[in-house]
Design an enzyme around this catalytic site. Structure first.
Site, PDB file in Angstrom:
ATOM      1  N   HIS A 119      -8.402-123.813 -13.764  1.00  0.00           N
ATOM      2  CA  HIS A 119      -9.341-123.188 -14.702  1.00  0.00           C
ATOM      3  C   HIS A 119     -10.050-124.285 -15.482  1.00  0.00           C
ATOM      4  CE1 HIS A 119     -10.050-119.691 -17.780  1.00  0.00           C
ATOM      5  NE2 HIS A 119     -11.017-120.588 -17.856  1.00  0.00           N
TER       6      HIS A 119
ATOM      7  N   HIS B 213     -14.142-125.506 -16.364  1.00  0.00           N
ATOM      8  CA  HIS B 213     -15.605-125.361 -16.245  1.00  0.00           C
ATOM      9  C   HIS B 213     -16.203-126.756 -16.269  1.00  0.00           C
ATOM     10  CE1 HIS B 213     -15.363-120.994 -17.248  1.00  0.00           C
ATOM     11  NE2 HIS B 213     -14.268-121.397 -17.875  1.00  0.00           N
TER      12      HIS B 213
ATOM     13  N   HIS C 120     -12.555-114.061 -15.477  1.00  0.00           N
ATOM     14  CA  HIS C 120     -11.997-114.157 -16.819  1.00  0.00           C
ATOM     15  C   HIS C 120     -11.746-112.731 -17.299  1.00  0.00           C
ATOM     16  CE1 HIS C 120     -13.375-118.253 -16.623  1.00  0.00           C
ATOM     17  NE2 HIS C 120     -13.202-118.508 -17.905  1.00  0.00           N
TER      18      HIS C 120
ATOM     19  N   GLU D  28      -8.931-112.369 -22.232  1.00  0.00           N
ATOM     20  CA  GLU D  28      -8.970-113.543 -23.112  1.00  0.00           C
ATOM     21  C   GLU D  28      -9.209-113.005 -24.527  1.00  0.00           C
ATOM     22  OE1 GLU D  28     -12.400-116.088 -22.559  1.00  0.00           O
ATOM     23  OE2 GLU D  28     -11.571-117.721 -23.762  1.00  0.00           O
TER      24      GLU D  28
ATOM     25  N   ASP E  59      -9.661-125.610 -19.263  1.00  0.00           N
ATOM     26  CA  ASP E  59     -10.837-124.784 -19.568  1.00  0.00           C
ATOM     27  C   ASP E  59     -12.098-125.618 -19.808  1.00  0.00           C
ATOM     28  OD1 ASP E  59     -12.112-122.370 -19.799  1.00  0.00           O
ATOM     29  OD2 ASP E  59     -11.247-121.795 -21.723  1.00  0.00           O
ATOM     30  N   ASP E  60     -12.297-126.078 -21.040  1.00  0.00           N
ATOM     31  CA  ASP E  60     -13.480-126.874 -21.406  1.00  0.00           C
ATOM     32  C   ASP E  60     -12.996-128.073 -22.226  1.00  0.00           C
ATOM     33  OD1 ASP E  60     -15.741-124.896 -20.600  1.00  0.00           O
ATOM     34  OD2 ASP E  60     -14.338-123.702 -21.764  1.00  0.00           O
TER      35      ASP E  60
HETATM   36  N1  HPA Z   1     -14.293-117.902 -21.473  1.00  0.00           N
HETATM   37  C1  HPA Z   1     -15.469-117.372 -21.169  1.00  0.00           C
HETATM   38  N2  HPA Z   1     -16.505-118.096 -20.773  1.00  0.00           N
HETATM   39  C2  HPA Z   1     -16.357-119.417 -20.692  1.00  0.00           C
HETATM   40  C3  HPA Z   1     -15.168-120.020 -21.001  1.00  0.00           C
HETATM   41  C4  HPA Z   1     -14.079-119.224 -21.396  1.00  0.00           C
HETATM   42  O1  HPA Z   1     -12.953-119.681 -21.652  1.00  0.00           O
HETATM   43  N3  HPA Z   1     -15.359-121.349 -20.845  1.00  0.00           N
HETATM   44  C5  HPA Z   1     -16.618-121.522 -20.420  1.00  0.00           C
HETATM   45  N4  HPA Z   1     -17.236-120.356 -20.327  1.00  0.00           N
HETATM   46 ZN    ZN Z   2     -12.782-120.405 -18.873  1.00  0.00          ZN
END
Ligand code: HPA
Ligand code: ZN
Length: 335
Positions: free
Chosen positions: A14, A16, A194, A197, A275-276
């Site tokens: 996971h 991006h 996703h 969350e 994630d990011d």
């Molecule tokens: N959630 C939703 N969109 C996203 C995320 C995330 O964690 N990271 C980058 N785009």
């Molecule tokens: Zn994500």
């Protein structure tokens, strides 16, 4: 524990790629491409990364992506991430990209995929890191736009293993994309999304039934539905959990309150991911460390996160076996 985590073979599921844009590279690309950004220094950019929910992050994240214009930019971005993988002993990674963030600004699909895959191929050759690519649809846009994106991706089918769904979960339920996911499945793509969350457990249930997904991104709100929990445990449906992301975006107030270890002990196929990382304060090792520092986990459990990720990955059964053996040998040699 620090050195156990550092040297543990890891798999990331996971991530991006746009979320790996470090402020320093953002400045470099802004200058190279003559794009103005509303900051004076990389530290100022970091100071601006104070988020109170998903949307407050997304607003800044899409703005950052504006500096990505040329094939070389996408290559540089991806290569920088792969060097972090090397540092963190990530041996396989499955990377999301958001084509619409770029095609909406007039960047050609081939420029995006070309730059990313050039770096991925080089990493396989030079760093021994294997990878897969997953194309996400932005759920705040409409399904027609997703269909258009799917059409643009068809010539690159051999380079893209799956389609996913990201961006604002609230108000954009899985149902909105059921036709385009069905078409993606017909075209031979695997699907992920996703869900759970910020949105309710129902989004997980719907993503599984309406979008045909084989793995859930985030999914931490599954605990709100007993039947769903039972089903996830029985089927070993993978969850790609992102601990630092969840605390930064206030899905959990603190890491101590995060439910990842509870989910692992209940028998769910949970994994740790970044994630990011440029926005949330850390790559894979940082995420593993954050969990281990907040929860009394054993080496066995830390290794289980890696084994779960291997199980949940989109690699061949033979490659999975090889990686699992590697993790088991590492665990045996270090306990
Ligand atoms: N959630 C939703 N969109 C996203 C995320 C995330 O964690 N990271 C980058 N785009
Ligand atoms: Zn994500």
């Amino acid at each position: 524990m620090d050195s156990f985590i550092k040297n543990l073979p890891k798999v990331e599921l996971h991530l991006h790629i746009e979320g790996t844009l470090e402020p320093e590279l953002m400045f470099q690309l802004a200058k190279r491409n003559n794009v103005s950004i509303p900051f004076e220094t990389p530290d100022q950019v970091r100071d601006a990364y104070q988020f109170h929910n998903l949307q407050s992050f997304l607003d800044i994240y899409y703005q950052g992506a504006n500096v990505l214009i040329h094939e070389q930019d996408f290559y540089d971005l991806t290569w920088a991430y792969l060097l972090k993988c090397q540092q963190d002993n990530v041996v396989h990674t499955e990377i999301f990209f958001d084509p619409q963030t770029h095609t909406e600004r007039g960047i050609a699909f081939e420029v995006i995929v070309g730059g990313i895959t050039r770096a991925l191929n080089q990493a396989e050759q030079e760093l021994g890191i294997s990878s897969q690519l997953i194309m996400c649809f932005l759920r705040h846009l409409d399904e027609d736009s997703a269909f258009e994106t799917l059409k643009q991706a068809l010539p690159y089918k051999d380079k893209i293993i799956a389609v996913g769904l990201d961006s604002s979960e609230q108000g954009n339920p899985p149902e909105k994309f059921k036709h385009v996911f069905q078409e993606a499945i017909n075209q031979g793509f695997l699907t992920v999304a996703h869900a759970g969350e910020e949105g309710p457990a129902q989004n997980i249930i719907d993503a599984l039934s309406l979008l045909g997904i084989t793995r859930i991104d985030h999914g931490v709100r599954c605990v709100e539905d007993e039947d769903l929990m039972e089903q996830l445990i029985a089927k070993r449906t993978p969850l790609t959990v992102c601990p630092l992301s969840n605390t930064k975006l206030k899905v959990f107030e603190t890491m101590q309150e995060h439910n990842i270890v509870e989910l692992l002990r209940k028998g769910l196929c949970v994994t740790i991911n970044s994630d990011d990382p440029a926005y949330f304060g850390g790559y894979m090792n940082d995420n593993f460390l954050a969990v281990a520092n907040a929860h009394p986990v054993t080496k066995n459990e830390l290794a289980q996160f890696s084994i779960n990720a291997i199980e949940a990955s989109f690699i061949s059964p033979h490659a999975k076996e090889d990686l699992i053996t590697q993790v088991r040998q590492y665990l045996a040699a270090n306990t």
